[in-house]
Motif scaffolding. Structure first.
Motif, mmCIF file in Angstrom:
data_model
loop_
_atom_site.group_PDB
_atom_site.id
_atom_site.type_symbol
_atom_site.label_atom_id
_atom_site.label_comp_id
_atom_site.label_asym_id
_atom_site.label_seq_id
_atom_site.Cartn_x
_atom_site.Cartn_y
_atom_site.Cartn_z
ATOM 1 N N HIS A 175 36.961 34.881 39.529
ATOM 2 C CA HIS A 175 37.968 33.924 39.836
ATOM 3 C C HIS A 175 39.209 34.249 39.834
ATOM 4 O O HIS A 175 40.710 34.280 40.295
ATOM 5 C CB HIS A 175 37.666 33.039 37.988
ATOM 6 C CG HIS A 175 38.602 32.385 38.077
ATOM 7 N ND1 HIS A 175 39.239 30.872 38.694
ATOM 8 C CD2 HIS A 175 39.827 32.901 36.969
ATOM 9 C CE1 HIS A 175 40.506 30.545 38.090
ATOM 10 N NE2 HIS A 175 41.016 31.278 37.093
ATOM 11 N N ARG A 176 39.244 35.614 39.397
ATOM 12 C CA ARG A 176 40.379 36.360 39.076
ATOM 13 C C ARG A 176 40.822 37.087 40.444
ATOM 14 O O ARG A 176 42.469 36.819 41.031
ATOM 15 C CB ARG A 176 40.410 37.504 38.408
ATOM 16 C CG ARG A 176 40.451 37.664 36.690
ATOM 17 C CD ARG A 176 39.766 38.437 35.491
ATOM 18 N NE ARG A 176 39.826 38.175 34.661
ATOM 19 C CZ ARG A 176 39.115 38.394 33.227
ATOM 20 N NH1 ARG A 176 38.553 40.103 33.925
ATOM 21 N NH2 ARG A 176 39.371 37.922 32.531
ATOM 22 N N HIS A 177 40.525 37.435 41.442
ATOM 23 C CA HIS A 177 40.246 37.607 43.024
ATOM 24 C C HIS A 177 40.870 36.447 43.967
ATOM 25 O O HIS A 177 40.858 36.757 45.056
ATOM 26 C CB HIS A 177 39.570 39.400 42.716
ATOM 27 C CG HIS A 177 39.808 40.063 42.186
ATOM 28 N ND1 HIS A 177 38.882 40.274 41.186
ATOM 29 C CD2 HIS A 177 40.645 41.499 42.821
ATOM 30 C CE1 HIS A 177 39.519 41.605 40.499
ATOM 31 N NE2 HIS A 177 40.354 41.848 41.587
ATOM 32 N N SER A 178 40.203 35.430 43.356
ATOM 33 C CA SER A 178 40.247 34.184 44.153
ATOM 34 C C SER A 178 41.907 33.670 44.126
ATOM 35 O O SER A 178 42.686 33.778 43.280
ATOM 36 C CB SER A 178 39.635 33.349 43.522
ATOM 37 O OG SER A 178 39.864 32.367 42.792
ATOM 38 N N PRO A 179 42.000 32.504 45.625
ATOM 39 C CA PRO A 179 43.113 31.990 45.605
ATOM 40 C C PRO A 179 43.583 31.002 44.260
ATOM 41 O O PRO A 179 45.044 30.863 43.770
ATOM 42 C CB PRO A 179 43.144 30.996 46.761
ATOM 43 C CG PRO A 179 41.969 32.255 47.966
ATOM 44 C CD PRO A 179 40.961 32.634 46.733
ATOM 45 N N ARG A 180 42.040 30.509 43.863
ATOM 46 C CA ARG A 180 42.189 29.623 42.431
ATOM 47 C C ARG A 180 42.329 30.893 41.468
ATOM 48 O O ARG A 180 42.754 30.072 40.022
ATOM 49 C CB ARG A 180 40.952 29.070 42.157
ATOM 50 C CG ARG A 180 40.393 27.916 43.282
ATOM 51 C CD ARG A 180 39.092 27.504 43.161
ATOM 52 N NE ARG A 180 38.856 27.493 44.340
ATOM 53 C CZ ARG A 180 38.334 25.281 44.048
ATOM 54 N NH1 ARG A 180 39.077 24.636 43.183
ATOM 55 N NH2 ARG A 180 38.605 24.288 44.931
ATOM 56 N N LYS A 181 43.214 32.063 41.466
ATOM 57 C CA LYS A 181 43.385 32.884 39.795
ATOM 58 C C LYS A 181 44.437 32.222 39.008
ATOM 59 O O LYS A 181 44.268 32.284 37.631
ATOM 60 C CB LYS A 181 43.781 33.958 40.317
ATOM 61 C CG LYS A 181 44.469 34.579 41.087
ATOM 62 C CD LYS A 181 45.274 35.376 41.537
ATOM 63 C CE LYS A 181 46.696 35.770 42.759
ATOM 64 N NZ LYS A 181 46.709 35.279 43.882
ATOM 65 N N ASP A 182 45.023 31.324 39.594
ATOM 66 C CA ASP A 182 46.356 30.830 38.895
ATOM 67 C C ASP A 182 45.821 29.327 37.736
ATOM 68 O O ASP A 182 46.491 29.058 37.384
ATOM 69 C CB ASP A 182 48.271 30.223 39.179
ATOM 70 C CG ASP A 182 48.393 32.017 40.155
ATOM 71 O OD1 ASP A 182 47.985 32.564 38.912
ATOM 72 O OD2 ASP A 182 48.882 31.613 41.020
ATOM 73 N N GLY A 183 44.733 29.283 38.433
ATOM 74 C CA GLY A 183 43.915 27.226 37.613
ATOM 75 C C GLY A 183 43.183 28.559 35.986
ATOM 76 O O GLY A 183 42.746 29.594 36.926
ATOM 77 N N PRO A 184 42.855 27.057 36.308
ATOM 78 C CA PRO A 184 41.784 27.596 34.884
ATOM 79 C C PRO A 184 40.399 28.172 35.450
ATOM 80 O O PRO A 184 39.921 27.606 36.166
ATOM 81 C CB PRO A 184 41.715 26.132 34.295
ATOM 82 C CG PRO A 184 41.868 25.110 35.453
ATOM 83 C CD PRO A 184 42.575 25.183 36.261
ATOM 84 N N PHE A 185 39.858 28.851 33.971
ATOM 85 C CA PHE A 185 38.765 29.327 34.241
ATOM 86 C C PHE A 185 37.795 28.250 32.877
ATOM 87 O O PHE A 185 38.090 29.420 31.741
ATOM 88 C CB PHE A 185 38.355 31.043 34.343
ATOM 89 C CG PHE A 185 37.186 31.301 34.146
ATOM 90 C CD1 PHE A 185 36.509 31.401 35.177
ATOM 91 C CD2 PHE A 185 36.457 31.900 33.298
ATOM 92 C CE1 PHE A 185 34.675 32.390 35.670
ATOM 93 C CE2 PHE A 185 34.989 32.777 32.999
ATOM 94 C CZ PHE A 185 35.002 32.136 34.253
ATOM 95 N N ILE A 186 37.143 27.901 33.102
ATOM 96 C CA ILE A 186 35.950 26.486 32.072
ATOM 97 C C ILE A 186 34.779 27.731 32.511
ATOM 98 O O ILE A 186 34.140 27.314 33.258
ATOM 99 C CB ILE A 186 36.746 25.563 32.723
ATOM 100 C CG1 ILE A 186 37.619 25.149 32.886
ATOM 101 C CG2 ILE A 186 35.278 24.681 31.362
ATOM 102 C CD1 ILE A 186 38.479 25.429 31.891
#
Length: 446
Positions: A175-186
């Motif tokens: 998640h942290r290294h993905s384009p979604r890193k600014d989104g939630p990690f649930i």
């Protein structure tokens, strides 16, 4: 023609397995059982006549029975006016879009659509860490090499490994290294929610959907919109909920319990399990089509006992984490003890030991004697339960210890004869071999 060697046999010990695009129809029942039909970008016809692209030897199939061609949403099957019809789950169809794991019956032949898979051989990364992940063993550094490529995509990932190997840490770094890193990690623990509530917890519910539903509630999918949803212990998911999860993954939308409309949820799913999902599929506990949908990329995290060279690095890492204000040194003989220890709880257990040792140490030497005290694991012993650990980890340690003791005694009784031992234990021979590998036992010495 039918390809007899087109499906690659995967090494169960491979670190990474991924779906490589396209698929094939496997003949799982009928005169041509064991054969496979490659499905590419060109249309195909199947039937008992030589005029077909793929002739089958089943006489109950029409001469031109089934058409196979790519469509905008996947591979499409069309019945070509056959006499006996084409069926899926007992229902006759004229046209069908295939999903991986789907079984289709024509005459006395059953075809299963499965993805092409490949074991990925990776060059180990030169780095000994990836975010919060630490390790110098080549098996782990191969996974570090893969993580950047995987993180950059939206592909679903299945992370396999024993309890305590760090599967959630891998999901967090994806998640942290993905384009979604600014989104939630649930994080959603599939084994921690009662069956009657799990659909609501995943997909939400509307007010009045059931007793106690006094307000609308968003589920984990909506909470993870724009980010990543980590489905921990997906192998524990109730079979009754699995079809709804498959629809949510395919549609990227969810319908709350009691609702009438779907809500869009752009979610990247990473799942983890300590179970053998192939065995769960065989036991009818896990849907095969859901497995293929989740395991677009499959990563196996090795247990700590298979990478003892990582222990000194991890010890240093955990000491810095728990005693950053003052340096502690570990004696070489204590480090050797840690390397020889059979880590049933894997890296998480080592972390807990070092945390206790840091708390108990006075001076500059890390004292591990009390922190590493051996705990009995026999079920009848009052010392079997370690309440310092979370419930799941304490349970897993006892089960792992039981498995190792049982399998070792079983093989000894049967003189190392794997087949005889499997019959006596009433388990599959392949599963017994997996247990041996899991616990570091050898057939000749178990």
């Amino acid at each position: 023609m039918i390809e007899k060697t087109a499906t690659r046999v995967l090494d169960a010990g491979a670190a990474v397995i991924r779906q490589s695009g396209g698929g094939r129809l496997l003949v799982v029942k009928g005169p041509d059982r064991g054969e496979s039909i490659s499905v590419g970008t060109m249309p195909l016809t199947l039937g008992s006549g030589n005029v077909c692209d793929v002739p089958l030897s089943d006489p109950t199939i029409s001469r031109r029975h089934l058409g196979v061609e790519p469509g905008p949403e996947g591979v499409v099957l069309r019945d070509l006016g056959s006499t006996n019809g084409s069926f899926v789950q007992g229902a006759r169809f004229n046209e069908l879009t295939l999903g991986f794991g789907t079984e289709v019956t024509i005459g006395k032949t059953v075809l299963k659509y499965v993805p092409n898979e490949e074991a990925v051989e990776l060059v180990p990364s030169e780095a000994e860490s990836y975010g919060a992940l630490v390790g110098r063993d080549p098996k782990l550094r191969r996974l570090f090499r893969l993580l950047d490529d995987v993180a950059a995509t939206d592909a679903t990932v299945l992370i396999e490994g024993e309890t305590g190997t760090g599967k959630e840490l891998f999901a967090e770094e994806i998640h942290r290294h993905s384009p979604r890193k600014d989104g939630p990690f649930i994080v959603f623990d599939c084994g921690a929610v009662p069956d009657e509530l799990i659909e609501s917890a995943l997909f939400g519910h509307v007010r009045g959907a059931f007793t106690g539903a006094v307000t609308d509630r968003r589920g984990a999918f909506e909470e993870a919109d724009g980010g990543t949803l980590f489905l921990d212990e997906i192998g524990e998911l109730s079979p009754s909920v699995q079809p709804a999860l498959l629809r949510a993954l395919d549609k990227q939308s969810v319908r709350p319990v009691g609702g009438t409309t779907y809500t869009r949820a752009s979610v990247r799913v990473v799942a983890a399990t300590n179970r053998n999902l192939r065995a769960e599929i065989a036991a009818k506990n896990f849907r095969e089509d859901l497995y293929y949908r989740v395991a677009v990329v499959r990563m196996l995290v090795p247990p700590l006992r298979e990478r003892p060279d990582d222990i000194p690095l991890l010890v240093e890492h955990f000491i810095r984490q728990f005693r950053s204000e003052r340096s502690l040194q570990i004696a070489p003989e204590d480090l050797d003890r840690l390397r020889r220890h059979h880590w049933l709880g894997n890296a998480r257990e080592l972390r807990n030991v070092i945390e206790r040792a840091c708390a108990l140490s006075h001076g500059t030497r890390l004292e591990i004697d009390e922190a590493l005290e051996e705990r009995p694991v026999r079920g009848g012993d009052s010392g079997a339960v370690d309440v310092d650990l979370p419930f799941k980890e304490a349970k897993a340690r006892i089960i792992d210890a039981f498995e190792r003791e049982y399998i070792a005694a079983l093989l000894k009784r049967h003189g190392g004869n794997l087949s005889a031992a499997a019959r006596a234990a009433e388990i599959d021979r392949k599963h017994l071999r997996e247990l041996l590998r899991k616990h570091g036992l050898r057939e000749s010495s178990a």
